[in-house]
Design a protein around this motif. Structure first.
Motif, PDB file in Angstrom:
ATOM      1  N   PRO A  93       0.937  -0.978   0.047  1.00 30.21           N
ATOM      2  CA  PRO A  93      -0.036   0.046   0.130  1.00 30.21           C
ATOM      3  C   PRO A  93       0.886   1.372   0.061  1.00 30.21           C
ATOM      4  CG  PRO A  93       0.285  -1.094   2.024  1.00 30.21           C
ATOM      5  CD  PRO A  93       1.151  -1.765   1.371  1.00 30.21           C
ATOM      6  N   GLY A  94       0.035   2.193  -0.596  1.00 31.51           N
ATOM      7  CA  GLY A  94       0.912   3.530  -0.352  1.00 31.51           C
ATOM      8  C   GLY A  94       0.073   4.764   0.584  1.00 31.51           C
ATOM      9  N   ASN A  95       0.301   5.601   0.722  1.00 29.07           N
ATOM     10  CA  ASN A  95      -0.384   6.710   1.468  1.00 29.07           C
ATOM     11  C   ASN A  95      -1.873   6.949   1.133  1.00 29.07           C
ATOM     12  OD1 ASN A  95       2.026   8.235  -0.299  1.00 29.07           O
ATOM     13  ND2 ASN A  95       0.404   9.446  -0.122  1.00 29.07           N
ATOM     14  N   HIS A  96      -2.029   6.929  -0.385  1.00 28.26           N
ATOM     15  CA  HIS A  96      -3.487   7.246  -0.679  1.00 28.26           C
ATOM     16  C   HIS A  96      -4.473   5.947  -0.701  1.00 28.26           C
ATOM     17  CE1 HIS A  96      -3.274  11.288  -2.493  1.00 28.26           C
ATOM     18  NE2 HIS A  96      -2.113  11.076  -2.619  1.00 28.26           N
ATOM     19  N   ASP A  97      -3.832   4.848  -0.489  1.00 32.54           N
ATOM     20  CA  ASP A  97      -4.711   3.771  -0.332  1.00 32.54           C
ATOM     21  C   ASP A  97      -5.271   3.322   1.198  1.00 32.54           C
ATOM     22  OD1 ASP A  97      -4.001   2.374  -2.824  1.00 32.54           O
ATOM     23  OD2 ASP A  97      -1.774   2.374  -2.230  1.00 32.54           O
ATOM     24  N   ARG A  98      -6.312   2.964   1.188  1.00 29.67           N
ATOM     25  CA  ARG A  98      -6.828   2.413   2.649  1.00 29.67           C
ATOM     26  C   ARG A  98      -6.662   1.004   2.493  1.00 29.67           C
ATOM     27  NH1 ARG A  98     -10.795   4.388   6.073  1.00 29.67           N
ATOM     28  NH2 ARG A  98     -10.911   6.296   4.788  1.00 29.67           N
ATOM     29  N   LEU A 132       8.135  -7.350   0.528  1.00 27.18           N
ATOM     30  CA  LEU A 132       7.241  -5.964   0.236  1.00 27.18           C
ATOM     31  C   LEU A 132       6.611  -5.485   1.549  1.00 27.18           C
ATOM     32  CD1 LEU A 132       6.244  -8.345  -2.139  1.00 27.18           C
ATOM     33  CD2 LEU A 132       5.365  -6.073  -2.995  1.00 27.18           C
ATOM     34  N   LEU A 133       7.279  -4.304   1.716  1.00 28.23           N
ATOM     35  CA  LEU A 133       6.889  -3.741   3.126  1.00 28.23           C
ATOM     36  C   LEU A 133       5.713  -2.773   3.189  1.00 28.23           C
ATOM     37  CD1 LEU A 133      10.652  -3.093   4.210  1.00 28.23           C
ATOM     38  CD2 LEU A 133       9.264  -4.831   5.043  1.00 28.23           C
ATOM     39  N   ASP A 134       5.167  -2.492   4.241  1.00 26.49           N
ATOM     40  CA  ASP A 134       3.906  -1.554   4.466  1.00 26.49           C
ATOM     41  C   ASP A 134       4.713  -0.344   5.080  1.00 26.49           C
ATOM     42  OD1 ASP A 134       2.145   0.102   5.134  1.00 26.49           O
ATOM     43  OD2 ASP A 134       0.845  -1.307   6.044  1.00 26.49           O
ATOM     44  N   SER A 135       4.934   0.788   4.434  1.00 24.63           N
ATOM     45  CA  SER A 135       5.465   2.118   5.137  1.00 24.63           C
ATOM     46  C   SER A 135       4.608   3.111   5.306  1.00 24.63           C
ATOM     47  CB  SER A 135       6.629   2.502   4.101  1.00 24.63           C
ATOM     48  OG  SER A 135       5.867   3.054   2.958  1.00 24.63           O
ATOM     49  N   THR A 136       3.202   2.401   5.213  1.00 25.66           N
ATOM     50  CA  THR A 136       2.291   3.754   5.405  1.00 25.66           C
ATOM     51  C   THR A 136       1.577   3.896   6.787  1.00 25.66           C
ATOM     52  OG1 THR A 136       0.305   2.025   5.122  1.00 25.66           O
ATOM     53  CG2 THR A 136       1.218   3.237   3.182  1.00 25.66           C
ATOM     54  N   ILE A 137       1.310   5.280   7.140  1.00 25.60           N
ATOM     55  CA  ILE A 137       0.722   5.214   8.574  1.00 25.60           C
ATOM     56  C   ILE A 137      -0.565   5.926   8.167  1.00 25.60           C
ATOM     57  CG2 ILE A 137       1.106   7.065  10.694  1.00 25.60           C
ATOM     58  CD1 ILE A 137       3.824   7.657   9.704  1.00 25.60           C
ATOM     59  N   VAL A 175       0.504  11.346   4.894  1.00 20.28           N
ATOM     60  CA  VAL A 175       1.441  11.152   3.735  1.00 20.28           C
ATOM     61  C   VAL A 175       2.440  10.388   3.751  1.00 20.28           C
ATOM     62  CG1 VAL A 175       2.113  12.561   1.876  1.00 20.28           C
ATOM     63  CG2 VAL A 175      -0.051  13.185   2.808  1.00 20.28           C
ATOM     64  N   ASP A 176       3.253  11.209   4.986  1.00 17.52           N
ATOM     65  CA  ASP A 176       4.653  10.506   5.119  1.00 17.52           C
ATOM     66  C   ASP A 176       4.478   9.086   5.645  1.00 17.52           C
ATOM     67  OD1 ASP A 176       3.729  11.271   7.495  1.00 17.52           O
ATOM     68  OD2 ASP A 176       5.605  12.495   8.001  1.00 17.52           O
ATOM     69  N   GLY A 177       5.740   8.673   5.529  1.00 15.48           N
ATOM     70  CA  GLY A 177       5.747   7.066   5.932  1.00 15.48           C
ATOM     71  C   GLY A 177       6.557   6.422   7.076  1.00 15.48           C
ATOM     72  N   CYS A 194      10.851  -3.939  -1.486  1.00 16.34           N
ATOM     73  CA  CYS A 194      10.191  -2.906  -1.983  1.00 16.34           C
ATOM     74  C   CYS A 194       9.312  -2.303  -0.802  1.00 16.34           C
ATOM     75  CB  CYS A 194       9.222  -3.743  -2.841  1.00 16.34           C
ATOM     76  SG  CYS A 194       9.904  -4.640  -4.110  1.00 16.34           S
ATOM     77  N   LEU A 195       9.219  -1.091  -1.086  1.00 17.86           N
ATOM     78  CA  LEU A 195       8.073  -0.132  -0.040  1.00 17.86           C
ATOM     79  C   LEU A 195       7.582   0.984  -0.986  1.00 17.86           C
ATOM     80  CD1 LEU A 195      10.359   1.907   2.429  1.00 17.86           C
ATOM     81  CD2 LEU A 195      11.386   0.844   0.408  1.00 17.86           C
ATOM     82  N   HIS A 196       6.809   1.712  -0.311  1.00 16.77           N
ATOM     83  CA  HIS A 196       6.098   2.784  -1.054  1.00 16.77           C
ATOM     84  C   HIS A 196       6.900   4.197  -0.963  1.00 16.77           C
ATOM     85  CE1 HIS A 196       3.276   5.182  -3.028  1.00 16.77           C
ATOM     86  NE2 HIS A 196       3.275   6.132  -2.105  1.00 16.77           N
ATOM     87  N   HIS A 197       7.336   4.425   0.251  1.00 20.04           N
ATOM     88  CA  HIS A 197       8.050   5.884   0.579  1.00 20.04           C
ATOM     89  C   HIS A 197       9.548   5.326  -0.062  1.00 20.04           C
ATOM     90  CE1 HIS A 197       4.320   6.150   2.925  1.00 20.04           C
ATOM     91  NE2 HIS A 197       4.560   7.457   2.614  1.00 20.04           N
TER      92      HIS A 197
END
Ligand SMILES: [Fe+2]
Length: 267
Positions: free
Chosen positions: A98-103, A131-136, A140-142, A167-170
């Motif tokens: 996921p990225g910061n825009h995803d739920r 694959l890592l989850d970097s979302t909060i 927006v930031d991770g 792999c990660l989003h941020h």
């Protein structure tokens, strides 16, 4: 996936030719529920379709596809249902983070298909992909949580003889665009320290910055990639878009740990 609920078991994928594993990364598709919706003047569905078609047509063999966050722009079920239909149609094993825009909960619930896999550890040829989850949530930031760091370390230790692509989003390294780096990965130092403890890590790959970069540091390739829609201007102090075309990244992974990679753009 919110850390504790992620699929923790690795999934093995057979490479068509283990001497050259071929991956495609499509990132930051920012899809809306409404098909005609635009992001900064660009129809993100049409752009995603052009980029993904090009990715599949340009390469005879693609062993797997990585969707590295911001799949949706509006967190809608419709955006994930549309994407699931598209990715499943490729008939290529697809893994996502996921990225910061995803739920995350909506993504998990609606981004499903025969070819879409929830596992965050992939074994293929002489490689593993983590694959890592970097979302909060809501930010927006991770950040890389302690449970994600633990997952990373466990995965890397479990297969010391496999080369690893993480792999990660941020962004794991600053992009050089000041406004983006203020919205980057809070604890990127900690992540890099962890990665440095594992000499099997050969590549780190992310999205979020909507621009391509590649740096080779200490035997590791650090890579960011263009969005499949809007591009951000490299080196900008404030929010600024670029006229560069949407694109994707292609990667070849070799049994000796080398990574050969290129960004391809569409008109
Ligand atoms: Fe994005």
């Amino acid at each position: 996936m919110r850390n504790d609920t992620i699929a923790q078991q690795p999934r093995s994928i057979e490479a068509a030719n283990p001497a050259v594993i071929q991956l495609v990364q499509i990132t930051d598709s920012h899809i809306f529920a409404e098909p005609c919706e635009h992001l900064l003047g660009l129809n993100t569905r049409r752009s995603f379709e052009r980029v993904s078609e090009s990715a599949l047509n340009n390469h005879n063999t693609v062993d797997l596809v990585l969707a590295t966050g911001d799949l949706s722009q509006d967190e809608s079920a419709e955006s994930y249902i549309y994407l699931a239909r598209c990715y499943d149609h490729f008939c290529i094993p697809t893994f996502w983070l996921p990225g910061n825009h995803d739920r995350v909960e909506t993504l998990q619930q609606h981004f499903h298909g025969k070819w879409i896999h929830a596992e965050k550890q992939v074994l293929i040829g002489d490689w593993q992909i983590v694959l890592l989850d970097s979302t909060i949530p809501g930010e927006v930031d991770g950040s890389i949580s302690s449970s994600q760091l633990k997952f990373l370390n466990t995965a890397l230790r479990a297969y010391p003889d496999r080369h690893a692509l993480v792999c990660l989003h941020h962004q794991a390294l600053d992009s050089g665009s000041e406004w983006l780096d203020l919205k980057g990965l809070k604890d990127s130092d900690q992540l890099r320290q962890q990665l440095a403890q594992h000499d099997n890590v050969k590549g780190v790959l992310w999205g979020h910055v909507h621009q391509e970069s590649r740096r080779s540091i200490g035997g590791v390739e650090w890579m960011s990639s263009p969005s499949s829609c809007v591009q951000f201007k490299p080196g900008s102090r404030e929010f600024s878009t670029s006229a560069e075309s949407p694109g994707y990244r292609h990667l070849n992974l070799y049994p000796d740990g080398r990574i050969k990679t290129a960004v391809h753009r569409v008109e």
